[in-house]
Design a protein around this motif. Sequence first.
Motif, PDB file in Angstrom:
ATOM      1  N   ILE A 288       0.865  -1.183   0.000  1.00 53.64           N
ATOM      2  CA  ILE A 288       0.000   0.000   0.000  1.00 53.64           C
ATOM      3  C   ILE A 288       0.899   1.229   0.000  1.00 53.64           C
ATOM      4  CG2 ILE A 288      -1.883   1.204   1.165  1.00 53.64           C
ATOM      5  CD1 ILE A 288      -2.435  -1.423   2.683  1.00 53.64           C
ATOM      6  N   ASP A 289       0.749   2.070  -0.998  1.00 49.85           N
ATOM      7  CA  ASP A 289       1.546   3.296  -1.061  1.00 49.85           C
ATOM      8  C   ASP A 289       1.009   4.319  -0.066  1.00 49.85           C
ATOM      9  OD1 ASP A 289       3.149   2.272  -3.079  1.00 49.85           O
ATOM     10  OD2 ASP A 289       1.878   3.089  -4.681  1.00 49.85           O
ATOM     11  N   ASN A 290       1.925   4.963   0.645  1.00 48.16           N
ATOM     12  CA  ASN A 290       1.524   6.097   1.465  1.00 48.16           C
ATOM     13  C   ASN A 290       1.010   7.207   0.560  1.00 48.16           C
ATOM     14  OD1 ASN A 290       2.487   4.719   3.747  1.00 48.16           O
ATOM     15  ND2 ASN A 290       4.532   5.596   3.524  1.00 48.16           N
ATOM     16  N   THR A 291       0.046   7.963   1.040  1.00 50.75           N
ATOM     17  CA  THR A 291      -0.539   9.008   0.206  1.00 50.75           C
ATOM     18  C   THR A 291      -1.019  10.153   1.085  1.00 50.75           C
ATOM     19  OG1 THR A 291      -2.077   9.394  -1.623  1.00 50.75           O
ATOM     20  CG2 THR A 291      -2.892   8.071   0.222  1.00 50.75           C
ATOM     21  N   CYS A 292      -1.501  11.210   0.448  1.00 52.64           N
ATOM     22  CA  CYS A 292      -1.982  12.379   1.182  1.00 52.64           C
ATOM     23  C   CYS A 292      -3.422  12.155   1.638  1.00 52.64           C
ATOM     24  CB  CYS A 292      -1.916  13.627   0.294  1.00 52.64           C
ATOM     25  SG  CYS A 292      -0.253  13.995  -0.330  1.00 52.64           S
ATOM     26  N   PHE A 293      -3.723  12.674   2.803  1.00 55.88           N
ATOM     27  CA  PHE A 293      -5.106  12.613   3.280  1.00 55.88           C
ATOM     28  C   PHE A 293      -6.009  13.297   2.258  1.00 55.88           C
ATOM     29  CE2 PHE A 293      -8.590  14.641   5.739  1.00 55.88           C
ATOM     30  CZ  PHE A 293      -9.236  13.477   6.115  1.00 55.88           C
ATOM     31  N   GLY A 294      -7.139  12.662   1.968  1.00 53.14           N
ATOM     32  CA  GLY A 294      -8.046  13.178   0.946  1.00 53.14           C
ATOM     33  C   GLY A 294      -7.872  12.507  -0.390  1.00 53.14           C
ATOM     34  N   GLU A 295      -6.852  11.640  -0.521  1.00 52.37           N
ATOM     35  CA  GLU A 295      -6.646  10.873  -1.744  1.00 52.37           C
ATOM     36  C   GLU A 295      -7.092   9.424  -1.518  1.00 52.37           C
ATOM     37  OE1 GLU A 295      -5.580  12.015  -4.664  1.00 52.37           O
ATOM     38  OE2 GLU A 295      -5.395  14.052  -3.875  1.00 52.37           O
TER      39      GLU A 295
ATOM     40  N   ALA B  88      -5.653  12.202   8.990  1.00 50.77           N
ATOM     41  CA  ALA B  88      -4.316  11.746   8.618  1.00 50.77           C
ATOM     42  C   ALA B  88      -3.738  10.891   9.746  1.00 50.77           C
ATOM     43  CB  ALA B  88      -3.418  12.946   8.341  1.00 50.77           C
ATOM     44  N   GLY B  89      -2.711  10.101   9.409  1.00 52.33           N
ATOM     45  CA  GLY B  89      -2.034   9.305  10.423  1.00 52.33           C
ATOM     46  C   GLY B  89      -1.668   7.926   9.924  1.00 52.33           C
ATOM     47  N   ASP B  90      -1.146   7.106  10.847  1.00 56.17           N
ATOM     48  CA  ASP B  90      -0.709   5.750  10.524  1.00 56.17           C
ATOM     49  C   ASP B  90      -1.864   4.762  10.662  1.00 56.17           C
ATOM     50  OD1 ASP B  90       1.918   6.621  10.112  1.00 56.17           O
ATOM     51  OD2 ASP B  90       2.389   6.439  12.246  1.00 56.17           O
ATOM     52  N   ASN B  91      -1.945   3.849   9.709  1.00 52.36           N
ATOM     53  CA  ASN B  91      -3.035   2.877   9.680  1.00 52.36           C
ATOM     54  C   ASN B  91      -2.479   1.482   9.402  1.00 52.36           C
ATOM     55  OD1 ASN B  91      -5.553   4.867   9.419  1.00 52.36           O
ATOM     56  ND2 ASN B  91      -3.941   5.595   8.058  1.00 52.36           N
TER      57      ASN B  91
ATOM     58  N   LEU C  83      -1.374   8.083   5.911  1.00 52.66           N
ATOM     59  CA  LEU C  83      -2.020   9.208   5.225  1.00 52.66           C
ATOM     60  C   LEU C  83      -1.360  10.486   5.745  1.00 52.66           C
ATOM     61  CD1 LEU C  83      -5.790   8.181   5.366  1.00 52.66           C
ATOM     62  CD2 LEU C  83      -4.167   7.874   3.490  1.00 52.66           C
ATOM     63  N   PHE C  84      -0.646  11.169   4.860  1.00 52.40           N
ATOM     64  CA  PHE C  84       0.073  12.370   5.266  1.00 52.40           C
ATOM     65  C   PHE C  84      -0.891  13.549   5.422  1.00 52.40           C
ATOM     66  CE2 PHE C  84       3.432  10.172   2.656  1.00 52.40           C
ATOM     67  CZ  PHE C  84       4.182   9.742   3.743  1.00 52.40           C
ATOM     68  N   PRO C  85      -0.645  14.428   6.402  1.00 55.99           N
ATOM     69  CA  PRO C  85      -1.545  15.578   6.589  1.00 55.99           C
ATOM     70  C   PRO C  85      -1.408  16.598   5.465  1.00 55.99           C
ATOM     71  CG  PRO C  85       0.341  15.728   8.065  1.00 55.99           C
ATOM     72  CD  PRO C  85       0.431  14.376   7.405  1.00 55.99           C
ATOM     73  N   ILE C  86      -2.472  17.330   5.238  1.00 55.02           N
ATOM     74  CA  ILE C  86      -2.478  18.422   4.266  1.00 55.02           C
ATOM     75  C   ILE C  86      -2.021  19.705   4.978  1.00 55.02           C
ATOM     76  CG2 ILE C  86      -3.875  19.766   2.650  1.00 55.02           C
ATOM     77  CD1 ILE C  86      -3.518  16.832   1.903  1.00 55.02           C
ATOM     78  N   PRO C  87      -1.027  20.414   4.435  1.00 53.33           N
ATOM     79  CA  PRO C  87      -0.579  21.642   5.106  1.00 53.33           C
ATOM     80  C   PRO C  87      -1.647  22.732   5.060  1.00 53.33           C
ATOM     81  CG  PRO C  87       0.493  21.382   2.973  1.00 53.33           C
ATOM     82  CD  PRO C  87      -0.263  20.115   3.220  1.00 53.33           C
ATOM     83  N   SER C  88      -1.542  23.654   6.006  1.00 55.53           N
ATOM     84  CA  SER C  88      -2.467  24.790   6.030  1.00 55.53           C
ATOM     85  C   SER C  88      -2.216  25.694   4.835  1.00 55.53           C
ATOM     86  CB  SER C  88      -2.285  25.587   7.326  1.00 55.53           C
ATOM     87  OG  SER C  88      -2.533  24.779   8.452  1.00 55.53           O
ATOM     88  N   ALA C  89      -3.275  26.360   4.390  1.00 58.07           N
ATOM     89  CA  ALA C  89      -3.132  27.310   3.281  1.00 58.07           C
ATOM     90  C   ALA C  89      -2.204  28.449   3.699  1.00 58.07           C
ATOM     91  CB  ALA C  89      -4.493  27.853   2.881  1.00 58.07           C
ATOM     92  N   PRO C  90      -1.379  28.958   2.782  1.00 56.26           N
ATOM     93  CA  PRO C  90      -0.419  30.012   3.136  1.00 56.26           C
ATOM     94  C   PRO C  90      -1.123  31.293   3.583  1.00 56.26           C
ATOM     95  CG  PRO C  90       0.075  29.063   0.981  1.00 56.26           C
ATOM     96  CD  PRO C  90      -1.274  28.557   1.375  1.00 56.26           C
ATOM     97  N   ALA C  91      -0.474  32.000   4.509  1.00 53.98           N
ATOM     98  CA  ALA C  91      -0.944  33.328   4.914  1.00 53.98           C
ATOM     99  C   ALA C  91      -0.310  34.370   3.995  1.00 53.98           C
ATOM    100  CB  ALA C  91      -0.569  33.605   6.360  1.00 53.98           C
TER     101      ALA C  91
ATOM    102  N   GLU D 287       6.183  15.785   1.985  1.00 57.61           N
ATOM    103  CA  GLU D 287       5.638  14.527   1.469  1.00 57.61           C
ATOM    104  C   GLU D 287       4.906  14.708   0.146  1.00 57.61           C
ATOM    105  OE1 GLU D 287       6.400  14.406   5.665  1.00 57.61           O
ATOM    106  OE2 GLU D 287       4.931  15.650   4.606  1.00 57.61           O
ATOM    107  N   GLY D 288       4.843  15.947  -0.354  1.00 57.47           N
ATOM    108  CA  GLY D 288       4.201  16.194  -1.634  1.00 57.47           C
ATOM    109  C   GLY D 288       2.720  16.491  -1.552  1.00 57.47           C
TER     110      GLY D 288
END
Length: 206
Positions: free
Chosen positions: A13-20, A73-76, A102-110, A166-167
């Motif tokens: 299972i490939d690690n991926t971004c949360f929401g994918e 997000a987190g380890d599963n 599942l890697f977390p999504i960064p906050s939108a830039p300020a 993590e992209g």
Amino acid sequence: NPLPTPDNYTISIDNTCFGEPVIIHLDNITDINELEIIYNINGANTITDTTIPLTINNNSAEFTINASNFTQAGDNTFQLIYATNLETGCAAQSTNTAPFTLFPIPSAPAVNGPQEFCETDMATLQDLIPNGANYQWYDSPTAISPLLPDTLLETATYYVSTTSNEGCESAKTPLNVIVNQVPAPVLIQNGAKFCGADLPTLKNLT
């Protein structure tokens, strides 16, 4: 009547971004064409026992778990519980597992705006703040391809996102940009008039 051997299956299972979506790969499935498995997921997310039929090609199969099934997000851990040969009805229990993240999504830039420039500055996206390798600028909130860093700025709204190590890409933040035009000089018809005794210079021209 081949009996499934699910503990011998290779689960990747490939690690991926949360929401994918999460793609599950099963390999080393021998002597079976149609398989049904029962699995669950534990850890940062919980998915209770789920049944899914699989068609085997070249001793392999894969299926996708929709992103909507994951809440954070987190380890599963993927747990294969049961495998059934659909052609014979033979079944076997399993304790085979595979981890994934599942890697977390960064906050939108300020951003601080609007940001203003003079057209003679020939400012580009690289002159906007924030900037750097982790930031991408777009010309619309729905754009997929980022603008090139040397794109000349115009009076418009631009949108910036940031990407984690993590992209994973954040939501976009809008920024209003103003590029002020330099007014064209207005010449006095028939020229300006001065008194020679005043010793006029170029600074006296308007």
